[in-house]
Design a protein around this motif. Structure first.
Motif, short mmCIF file in Angstrom:
data_model
loop_
_atom_site.label_atom_id
_atom_site.label_comp_id
_atom_site.label_asym_id
_atom_site.label_seq_id
_atom_site.Cartn_x
_atom_site.Cartn_y
_atom_site.Cartn_z
N ALA A 103 0.84 -1.21 0.00
CA ALA A 103 0.00 0.00 0.00
C ALA A 103 0.87 1.26 0.00
O ALA A 103 0.58 2.21 -0.74
CB ALA A 103 -0.93 -0.02 1.22
N ILE A 104 1.91 1.25 0.80
CA ILE A 104 2.77 2.44 0.86
C ILE A 104 3.46 2.66 -0.49
O ILE A 104 3.51 3.79 -1.00
CB ILE A 104 3.81 2.31 2.00
CG1 ILE A 104 3.10 2.33 3.35
CG2 ILE A 104 4.85 3.43 1.93
CD1 ILE A 104 3.98 1.97 4.53
N ALA A 105 3.95 1.59 -1.08
CA ALA A 105 4.62 1.72 -2.38
C ALA A 105 3.65 2.27 -3.43
O ALA A 105 4.01 3.14 -4.24
CB ALA A 105 5.17 0.36 -2.82
N LEU A 106 2.42 1.78 -3.42
CA LEU A 106 1.43 2.25 -4.41
C LEU A 106 1.04 3.70 -4.15
O LEU A 106 0.87 4.49 -5.09
CB LEU A 106 0.20 1.34 -4.40
CG LEU A 106 0.44 -0.07 -4.95
CD1 LEU A 106 -0.77 -0.96 -4.68
CD2 LEU A 106 0.76 -0.04 -6.45
N GLN A 107 0.91 4.05 -2.89
CA GLN A 107 0.56 5.43 -2.56
C GLN A 107 1.67 6.38 -3.02
O GLN A 107 1.38 7.47 -3.52
CB GLN A 107 0.30 5.57 -1.06
CG GLN A 107 -0.07 6.98 -0.60
CD GLN A 107 -1.46 7.42 -1.07
OE1 GLN A 107 -2.39 6.62 -1.11
NE2 GLN A 107 -1.60 8.68 -1.43
N ARG A 108 2.93 5.95 -2.86
CA ARG A 108 4.05 6.80 -3.30
C ARG A 108 3.95 7.05 -4.81
O ARG A 108 4.16 8.16 -5.30
CB ARG A 108 5.38 6.13 -3.00
CG ARG A 108 5.79 6.24 -1.56
CD ARG A 108 7.31 6.00 -1.39
NE ARG A 108 7.63 5.78 0.01
CZ ARG A 108 7.59 6.71 0.94
NH1 ARG A 108 7.27 7.96 0.63
NH2 ARG A 108 7.87 6.43 2.20
N ILE A 109 3.64 6.00 -5.54
CA ILE A 109 3.49 6.15 -7.01
C ILE A 109 2.31 7.09 -7.31
O ILE A 109 2.42 8.01 -8.11
CB ILE A 109 3.29 4.76 -7.67
CG1 ILE A 109 4.57 3.94 -7.52
CG2 ILE A 109 2.87 4.90 -9.13
CD1 ILE A 109 4.45 2.49 -7.95
N ALA A 110 1.20 6.87 -6.62
CA ALA A 110 0.02 7.71 -6.86
C ALA A 110 0.31 9.17 -6.54
O ALA A 110 -0.10 10.07 -7.28
CB ALA A 110 -1.16 7.20 -6.02
N ASP A 111 1.05 9.41 -5.46
CA ASP A 111 1.40 10.79 -5.09
C ASP A 111 2.17 11.48 -6.22
O ASP A 111 1.89 12.63 -6.56
CB ASP A 111 2.28 10.79 -3.83
CG ASP A 111 1.46 10.74 -2.55
OD1 ASP A 111 0.24 10.49 -2.63
OD2 ASP A 111 2.04 10.94 -1.47
N ARG A 112 3.15 10.75 -6.76
CA ARG A 112 3.98 11.35 -7.82
C ARG A 112 3.13 11.69 -9.05
O ARG A 112 3.24 12.77 -9.62
CB ARG A 112 5.09 10.37 -8.23
CG ARG A 112 6.33 10.46 -7.36
CD ARG A 112 7.55 9.89 -8.10
NE ARG A 112 7.36 8.53 -8.55
CZ ARG A 112 7.56 7.45 -7.80
NH1 ARG A 112 7.94 7.60 -6.55
NH2 ARG A 112 7.38 6.24 -8.29
N VAL A 113 2.29 10.76 -9.45
CA VAL A 113 1.47 10.98 -10.65
C VAL A 113 0.44 12.08 -10.37
O VAL A 113 0.17 12.93 -11.23
CB VAL A 113 0.79 9.67 -11.11
CG1 VAL A 113 -0.06 9.90 -12.34
CG2 VAL A 113 1.85 8.59 -11.39
N ALA A 114 -0.10 12.10 -9.17
CA ALA A 114 -1.13 13.09 -8.81
C ALA A 114 -0.57 14.51 -8.93
O ALA A 114 -1.27 15.43 -9.36
CB ALA A 114 -1.64 12.84 -7.40
N ALA A 115 0.69 14.67 -8.56
CA ALA A 115 1.29 16.00 -8.59
C ALA A 115 1.29 16.58 -10.00
O ALA A 115 1.13 17.79 -10.19
CB ALA A 115 2.71 15.95 -8.02
N TYR A 116 1.45 15.74 -11.03
CA TYR A 116 1.43 16.22 -12.42
C TYR A 116 0.04 16.64 -12.87
O TYR A 116 -0.13 17.35 -13.84
CB TYR A 116 1.84 15.10 -13.39
CG TYR A 116 3.31 14.79 -13.41
CD1 TYR A 116 4.24 15.74 -13.83
CD2 TYR A 116 3.76 13.54 -13.02
CE1 TYR A 116 5.59 15.44 -13.85
CE2 TYR A 116 5.11 13.23 -13.04
CZ TYR A 116 6.01 14.18 -13.46
OH TYR A 116 7.33 13.88 -13.48
N HIS A 117 -0.96 16.05 -12.23
CA HIS A 117 -2.32 16.18 -12.76
C HIS A 117 -3.22 17.07 -11.90
O HIS A 117 -4.42 17.13 -12.14
CB HIS A 117 -2.97 14.79 -12.87
CG HIS A 117 -2.46 14.00 -14.03
ND1 HIS A 117 -3.02 14.08 -15.28
CD2 HIS A 117 -1.43 13.15 -14.13
CE1 HIS A 117 -2.35 13.28 -16.10
NE2 HIS A 117 -1.38 12.70 -15.43
#
Ligand code: UN1
Length: 511
Positions: free
Chosen positions: A198-212
């Motif tokens: 979950a933490i690994a996926l949230q980190r990925i989501a955070d990075r992508v969210a910042a672009y969008h």
């Protein structure tokens, strides 16, 4: 590379350390929580990392962030919301190998199934992107002149997603990616047995969210306290609670959510059966049954738990199954030759042992396996037992690789046995008889949410609606029109005429 060395390099590449935070508000901020709990590798019983324990303040910060984000996100056009999920899917494609390994490390499923789980996320992402341009409403025929009636689907609010350890990544994606394109924001409460994924996926989501500009569309709250799920269920700020787990826990969650008129989506226990009739192709049925029963060490909600075999095929199939079971390689989930990894924890091993003992005492006969393995980690042998459908142990969902085999005489009898279970998730029939096949899928056939012919009970594609009846809880997730659960329906009528005709022919003349 050794198991340990691989674990270390994958954890560090995915941004996990020895001590990890407890919560994420989805805008790059992580909260430590108070105290911590352990994430262990079930194949060695060794510590992988520690994870912060989220408590009330972190929970409130996360829900507040998701709630504020909803106010903005619901105004973003759905196809643009889809672009966020598209980029997330691409990021998952890039990191599939590492994430699949992490799933294998953390929950003990074999690497091929860990990778498959990330693929399932990618598939949902693709589906959700398409869906982001297809959140269709209807135009309806009004009974009144010069009136137009239509139906719109609006974002619902904050979706709370409670997931189980056995699909620590895909089930979040089923819910979160669809919720996100629907305009909802998400609070994820994963199983404390799988916090690192979950933490690994949230980190990925955070990075992508910042672009969008999608900050706080996805948020995360981790805790090993039972109260964490109950808090989410009771919280009026959470419009929808999607729960995956046991029927007992699901009952609690749904009663709490119903008490505040919230919306609930339940994916609870299964007790899935496969029927093998007198015409079945056993070469095809055999691998399907073994994968269904032994895959993920019997820890899928879709795992095959009961096998109902026509008496004319019983001895042959039982002998072939015993042979196959003795060849199933049990061991390190990261070893490519392994077909079955460990159970999740010592309690799961105890439940396995207790269930085998209970079934034996009732008169059950062990045909293969039946005991735990003496090696580090939580390993048991894939187990095949002759049993009676009515026994309490057979009626329960035990998350372990135990397959109960039983015989039947005629197809009526097979269907009756099949449906004599409190749960109703998945089902399968192996047959070459088109009458039996059609009957199995008919209104008087399988009473499950999923019914398959000539394939096993597990391993559903994401394009279909996933879920089941009876104590499985009635929810439908992932494909088809399951998206409607994440939106609110609004019926609109517009009068473009110059008079006010009333529905039902009512006259109300003001003079
Ligand atoms: C679950 O076990 O909670 O159909 C989900 C399957 C997988 C999903 C299982 N696609 O077996």
């Amino acid at each position: 590379m050794s198991h340990e060395a691989l674990a270390e390099s994958v954890l560090s590449r995915l941004g996990l350390s020895e001590a990890n935070p407890a919560a994420a508000t989805g805008d790059g901020h992580w909260l430590r929580g108070s105290g911590s709990f352990a994430a262990e590798d079930p194949s060695s019983a060794r510590l992988l990392a520690r994870v912060g324990r989220g408590t009330a303040p972190e929970y409130d910060a996360v829900v507040a962030a998701a709630q504020a984000a909803f106010g903005r996100w619901r105004e973003v056009p759905a196809p643009r919301r889809g672009l966020f999920v598209r980029d997330l899917g691409d990021e998952l494609r890039r990191q599939k190998d590492d994430l699949g390994t992490l799933v294998a490390l953390e929950v003990g499923k074999i690497k091929a199934e860990g990778d498959g789980e990330i693929q399932e996320m990618i598939d949902v992402a693709d589906f959700a992107v398409g869906l982001s341009r297809q959140l269709y409403g209807l135009t309806l025929a009004s009974e009144r002149p010069h009136h137009r009636m239509m139906e719109q689907w609006h974002p619902l609010g904050v979706a709370g997603i409670i997931t189980s350890f056995n699909f620590p990544a895909a089930v979040w994606a089923w819910n979160a990616f669809i919720a996100a394109v629907c305009g909802d924001t998400v609070v994820w409460k994963p199983s404390p047995k799988a916090p690192l994924t979950a933490i690994a996926l949230q980190r990925i989501a955070d990075r992508v969210a910042a672009y969008h500009g999608a900050e706080s569309v996805f948020t995360l709250f981790l805790s090993d306290e039972a109260a964490a799920g109950a808090r989410l269920a009771a919280d009026p700020r959470v419009a929808l609670v999607s729960f995956t787990g046991s029927s007992n826990a699901g009952r609690q969650v749904s009663q709490t959510v119903a008490g505040r008129f919230g919306r609930c989506l339940l994916e609870c226990s299964g007790n899935n059966a496969a029927i093998v009739d007198e015409t079945a192709d056993l070469d095809l049925a055999l691998p399907a049954i073994v994968f269904g029963a032994v895959g993920t060490a019997g820890q899928r909600c879709t795992s095959t738990r009961r096998l109902i075999v026509h008496e004319s095929r019983f001895e042959e199939l039982a002998a072939r199954l015993v042979d196959a079971y003795t060849q199933v390689r049990v061991g390190d989930p990261l070893d490519a030759a392994t077909l079955m990894g460990p159970l999740i924890d010592p309690r799961a091993v105890e439940a396995f042992t207790a269930t085998v003992t209970e079934t034996r005492r009732l008169g059950g006969q062990v045909l293969a396996g039946g005991s735990r393995l003496t090696r580090p980690g939580h390993f048991v042998a894939p187990t095949l037992m002759r049993a009676d459908n009515s026994w309490p142990s057979v009626q329960r969902e035990t998350f372990a690789p135990i397959l109960y085999v039983m015989r039947y005489r005629d197809f009526d009898n097979a269907l009756a046995l099949h449906n004599a279970a409190r749960q109703g998730l998945s089902s399968a029939l192996f047959t070459l008889d088109m009458r039996n096949a059609e009957r199995f899928l008919s209104a008087v056939g399988s009473d499950c949410g999923i019914a398959n012919v000539n394939l096993g009970t597990s391993g559903a594609e994401i394009g279909g609606a996933f879920g089941g009846e009876k104590e499985t809880g009635g929810g439908r997730e992932a494909g088809s029109d399951a998206w409607k659960n994440y939106m609110r329906r609004q019926t609109n009528t517009v009068n473009w005429g110059t008079t006010l005709p009333l529905a039902q022919g009512i006259r109300f003349d003001l003079h």
